[in-house]
Write an enzyme that holds these catalytic residues in place. Sequence first.
Site, PDB file in Angstrom:
ATOM      1  N   ARG A   1       0.843  -1.288  -0.096  1.00 31.44           N
ATOM      2  CA  ARG A   1       0.011  -0.002  -0.057  1.00 31.44           C
ATOM      3  C   ARG A   1       0.796   1.272  -0.064  1.00 31.44           C
ATOM      4  NH1 ARG A   1      -5.126   0.126   2.280  1.00 31.44           N
ATOM      5  NH2 ARG A   1      -4.554   1.680   3.767  1.00 31.44           N
TER       6      ARG A   1
ATOM      7  N   ARG B   1       8.958   6.605  -3.791  1.00 28.82           N
ATOM      8  CA  ARG B   1       9.223   7.358  -4.958  1.00 28.82           C
ATOM      9  C   ARG B   1      10.533   8.012  -4.911  1.00 28.82           C
ATOM     10  NH1 ARG B   1       4.727  10.551  -2.685  1.00 28.82           N
ATOM     11  NH2 ARG B   1       2.932   9.702  -3.422  1.00 28.82           N
TER      12      ARG B   1
ATOM     13  N   ARG C   1      -6.885  -7.840  14.045  1.00 26.13           N
ATOM     14  CA  ARG C   1      -6.220  -7.157  15.063  1.00 26.13           C
ATOM     15  C   ARG C   1      -6.797  -5.948  15.495  1.00 26.13           C
ATOM     16  NH1 ARG C   1      -2.260  -8.299  17.943  1.00 26.13           N
ATOM     17  NH2 ARG C   1      -0.637  -6.338  17.943  1.00 26.13           N
TER      18      ARG C   1
ATOM     19  N   GLU D   1      -2.705   5.918  19.183  1.00 25.08           N
ATOM     20  CA  GLU D   1      -3.306   4.574  18.736  1.00 25.08           C
ATOM     21  C   GLU D   1      -2.422   3.323  19.014  1.00 25.08           C
ATOM     22  OE1 GLU D   1      -4.611   5.208  14.550  1.00 25.08           O
ATOM     23  OE2 GLU D   1      -3.992   3.290  14.326  1.00 25.08           O
TER      24      GLU D   1
ATOM     25  N   TYR E   1      -9.781  -5.611   4.033  1.00 22.45           N
ATOM     26  CA  TYR E   1      -9.564  -4.085   4.310  1.00 22.45           C
ATOM     27  C   TYR E   1      -9.755  -3.362   3.053  1.00 22.45           C
ATOM     28  CZ  TYR E   1      -7.263   0.223   5.877  1.00 22.45           C
ATOM     29  OH  TYR E   1      -7.048   1.453   6.236  1.00 22.45           O
TER      30      TYR E   1
HETATM   31  P1  FAD Z   1     -18.000  -0.201   9.541  1.00 22.80           P
HETATM   32  O1  FAD Z   1     -17.725   1.378   9.337  1.00 22.80           O
HETATM   33  O2  FAD Z   1     -17.344  -1.122  10.312  1.00 22.80           O
HETATM   34  O3  FAD Z   1     -19.587  -0.421   9.353  1.00 22.80           O
HETATM   35  C1  FAD Z   1     -20.407  -1.369   9.714  1.00 22.80           C
HETATM   36  C2  FAD Z   1     -21.464  -1.015  10.800  1.00 22.80           C
HETATM   37  O4  FAD Z   1     -22.472  -2.152  10.931  1.00 22.80           O
HETATM   38  C3  FAD Z   1     -20.910  -0.447  12.102  1.00 22.80           C
HETATM   39  O5  FAD Z   1     -21.475   1.046  12.434  1.00 22.80           O
HETATM   40  C4  FAD Z   1     -21.360  -1.429  13.161  1.00 22.80           C
HETATM   41  O6  FAD Z   1     -21.777  -0.865  14.644  1.00 22.80           O
HETATM   42  C5  FAD Z   1     -22.728  -1.907  12.156  1.00 22.80           C
HETATM   43  N1  FAD Z   1     -23.294  -3.204  12.893  1.00 22.80           N
HETATM   44  C6  FAD Z   1     -22.338  -4.338  12.764  1.00 22.80           C
HETATM   45  N2  FAD Z   1     -22.993  -5.459  13.271  1.00 22.80           N
HETATM   46  C7  FAD Z   1     -24.347  -5.071  13.773  1.00 22.80           C
HETATM   47  C8  FAD Z   1     -25.583  -5.548  14.043  1.00 22.80           C
HETATM   48  N3  FAD Z   1     -25.580  -6.847  14.502  1.00 22.80           N
HETATM   49  N4  FAD Z   1     -26.515  -4.924  14.210  1.00 22.80           N
HETATM   50  C9  FAD Z   1     -26.835  -3.483  13.876  1.00 22.80           C
HETATM   51  N5  FAD Z   1     -25.817  -2.858  13.440  1.00 22.80           N
HETATM   52  C10 FAD Z   1     -24.320  -3.708  13.436  1.00 22.80           C
HETATM   53  N6  FAD Z   1     -10.159   4.232   4.605  1.00 22.80           N
HETATM   54  C11 FAD Z   1      -9.610   5.279   3.818  1.00 22.80           C
HETATM   55  O7  FAD Z   1     -10.099   5.747   2.729  1.00 22.80           O
HETATM   56  N7  FAD Z   1      -8.712   6.181   4.513  1.00 22.80           N
HETATM   57  C12 FAD Z   1      -8.066   6.122   5.661  1.00 22.80           C
HETATM   58  O8  FAD Z   1      -7.235   6.998   6.086  1.00 22.80           O
HETATM   59  C13 FAD Z   1      -8.567   4.933   6.596  1.00 22.80           C
HETATM   60  N8  FAD Z   1      -8.047   4.994   7.707  1.00 22.80           N
HETATM   61  C14 FAD Z   1      -8.375   3.945   8.401  1.00 22.80           C
HETATM   62  C15 FAD Z   1      -7.934   3.777   9.832  1.00 22.80           C
HETATM   63  C16 FAD Z   1      -8.269   2.739  10.634  1.00 22.80           C
HETATM   64  C17 FAD Z   1      -7.508   2.594  11.999  1.00 22.80           C
HETATM   65  C18 FAD Z   1      -9.140   1.696   9.974  1.00 22.80           C
HETATM   66  C19 FAD Z   1      -9.527   0.505  10.898  1.00 22.80           C
HETATM   67  C20 FAD Z   1      -9.567   1.799   8.738  1.00 22.80           C
HETATM   68  C21 FAD Z   1      -9.320   2.829   7.978  1.00 22.80           C
HETATM   69  N9  FAD Z   1      -9.852   3.130   6.714  1.00 22.80           N
HETATM   70  C22 FAD Z   1      -9.762   4.042   6.050  1.00 22.80           C
HETATM   71  C23 FAD Z   1     -10.990   2.249   6.241  1.00 22.80           C
HETATM   72  C24 FAD Z   1     -12.461   2.505   6.431  1.00 22.80           C
HETATM   73  O9  FAD Z   1     -12.729   2.606   8.046  1.00 22.80           O
HETATM   74  C25 FAD Z   1     -13.404   1.545   5.822  1.00 22.80           C
HETATM   75  O10 FAD Z   1     -13.492   1.648   4.632  1.00 22.80           O
HETATM   76  C26 FAD Z   1     -15.097   1.953   6.372  1.00 22.80           C
HETATM   77  O11 FAD Z   1     -15.067   2.190   7.589  1.00 22.80           O
HETATM   78  C27 FAD Z   1     -15.844   0.794   5.831  1.00 22.80           C
HETATM   79  O12 FAD Z   1     -17.237   0.996   6.079  1.00 22.80           O
HETATM   80  P2  FAD Z   1     -17.925  -0.232   6.289  1.00 22.80           P
HETATM   81  O13 FAD Z   1     -19.596   0.321   6.339  1.00 22.80           O
HETATM   82  O14 FAD Z   1     -17.866  -1.379   5.544  1.00 22.80           O
HETATM   83  O15 FAD Z   1     -17.914  -0.527   7.864  1.00 22.80           O
HETATM   84  N1  UDP Z   2       3.887   0.790   7.551  1.00 20.18           N
HETATM   85  C1  UDP Z   2       5.489   0.901   8.344  1.00 20.18           C
HETATM   86  N2  UDP Z   2       5.907   2.238   8.667  1.00 20.18           N
HETATM   87  C2  UDP Z   2       5.056   3.156   8.680  1.00 20.18           C
HETATM   88  C3  UDP Z   2       3.674   3.138   8.325  1.00 20.18           C
HETATM   89  C4  UDP Z   2       3.219   1.914   7.712  1.00 20.18           C
HETATM   90  O1  UDP Z   2       5.983   0.010   8.188  1.00 20.18           O
HETATM   91  O2  UDP Z   2       5.425   4.173   9.104  1.00 20.18           O
HETATM   92  C5  UDP Z   2       3.596  -0.534   7.205  1.00 20.18           C
HETATM   93  C6  UDP Z   2       2.796  -1.435   8.358  1.00 20.18           C
HETATM   94  O3  UDP Z   2       3.012  -2.811   8.057  1.00 20.18           O
HETATM   95  C7  UDP Z   2       1.252  -0.789   8.189  1.00 20.18           C
HETATM   96  C8  UDP Z   2       1.189  -1.079   6.535  1.00 20.18           C
HETATM   97  O4  UDP Z   2       2.602  -0.462   5.994  1.00 20.18           O
HETATM   98  O5  UDP Z   2       0.489  -2.148   8.704  1.00 20.18           O
HETATM   99  C9  UDP Z   2      -0.054  -0.050   5.935  1.00 20.18           C
HETATM  100  O6  UDP Z   2       0.334   1.161   6.339  1.00 20.18           O
HETATM  101  P1  UDP Z   2      -0.839   2.254   6.509  1.00 20.18           P
HETATM  102  O7  UDP Z   2      -0.379   3.591   6.748  1.00 20.18           O
HETATM  103  O8  UDP Z   2      -1.557   1.977   5.100  1.00 20.18           O
HETATM  104  O9  UDP Z   2      -1.748   1.488   7.620  1.00 20.18           O
HETATM  105  P2  UDP Z   2      -3.243   1.873   8.014  1.00 20.18           P
HETATM  106  O10 UDP Z   2      -3.416   3.498   8.197  1.00 20.18           O
HETATM  107  O11 UDP Z   2      -4.174   1.098   7.134  1.00 20.18           O
HETATM  108  O12 UDP Z   2      -3.316   1.253   9.390  1.00 20.18           O
END
Ligand code: FAD
Ligand code: UDP
Length: 369
Positions: free
Chosen positions: A174, A178, A253, A305, A352
Amino acid sequence: MKKYDYLIVGAGLFGASFARIMSERGKKCLVIEKRDGLGGNIATENIEGITVHKYGAHIFHTDDKRVWTFVNRFAEFNNFVNSPIANYKGKLYSLPFNMYTFYGLWGCKTPDEARKIIAEQREKHGVASAEPQNLEEKALSMVGEDVYKTLIKGYTEKQWGRDCKLLPPFIIGRLPLRFTFDNNYFNDRYQGIPIGGYTSMIERMLDDGNIEVRTGADYFDDRATLDAVAATTLYTGAVDRFFDYKYGELEYRSLRFETETLDVPDYQGNAVVNYTEFDVPYTRIIEHKHFDKTQRSDKTVITREYPKSYSAGCEPYYPVNDEKNNALYAKYAELANKSNVLFGGRLAGYKYYDMDDTVAAVFELTDKL
Ligand code: FAD
Ligand code: UDP
């Protein structure tokens, strides 16, 4: 005649986008969400006049014009460009891996110098030509030993709770590499953060006057009654839970977020600082006000985090897409395909998904319907 065309389980980005699109086609939708608020994992809240990302930093980025046009109907996006900094043993480096990073590490000033150093390090580890079998080999073949040890190994091993040799290579695929001076973490054409937060964006998406929304409502508390009110159910929760863990639990995780309001106007001068040493227990500190420069406050809100292992009751954040879990998921996917329920989103798909992938998957499903 059923009261609703669709029962939508989950008011995250998938469920909300699906509801809006189908409602605009004249379908009657009921959305139920077990949490008290909307937005799922992209939810934001206001603290001290600052929009706080409740479940980790979310930056919207996409190359897909249809996705970008759709989300821009429900929010005005700012021009935020993600340029995280890495702190390794007190020294700062630029991310993603680019000429600023290589200058910080080796003092080299041209792409040729940087390429030469990386090529030498690849040769030394014998990873120059072979197909990488694990994350360590992938990282060494991509950027060599110094970048791997300084910016990847510690961060990745604490994030995933296992040795880089035991992780699949695609996880770091991901990250851009560059040989130009460019700290933009993403290569996509469109990038930004909704002004006012993601929760407001989801609220607007669901507020077309026809979609019914119930929060604090868990599907599994009243499954039979809920299924009976709609012609079709769309489920966006965990797929193993849906089938009562028939084949066993999928592994995730998890994360713990520690959010603090500080009485200073600026804590770290950047939205995201990664801590790449293994011994620092958190992976990154987010300073929320930097996601939107228009936010004025004498205070600041930061979130540390912490990665943590997943157990029942924790939030499932990252699917562990290794062979064992992918094989288990395939069995659930087979059951899902055979059922008359629709499945969508990161939990039901055990994948993811970035936010743009999530919206693109909604388009794929609704186009098919
Ligand atoms: P969710 O947001 O999980 O929605 C599912 C919903 O269903 C939840 O509200 C849950 O409560 C509900 N639900 C589950 N079971 C039930 C039940 N039994 N009854 C009623 N409701 C229920 N994407 C990016 O593009 N850019 C980013 O910078 C980025 N950062 C991220 C950072 C982190 C730490 C993580 C973990 C993800 C990140 N993502 C990012 C990904 C992004 O979070 C997801 O693409 C997005 O949340 C997916 O939406 P979803 O609707 O599939 O899931
Ligand atoms: N990663 C790393 N060093 C960093 C940032 C990211 O090694 O400083 C690696 C790590 O394994 C991570 C992956 O790159 O799980 C993807 O990073 P990203 O920032 O996309 O993670 P997210 O925001 O989805 O947690």
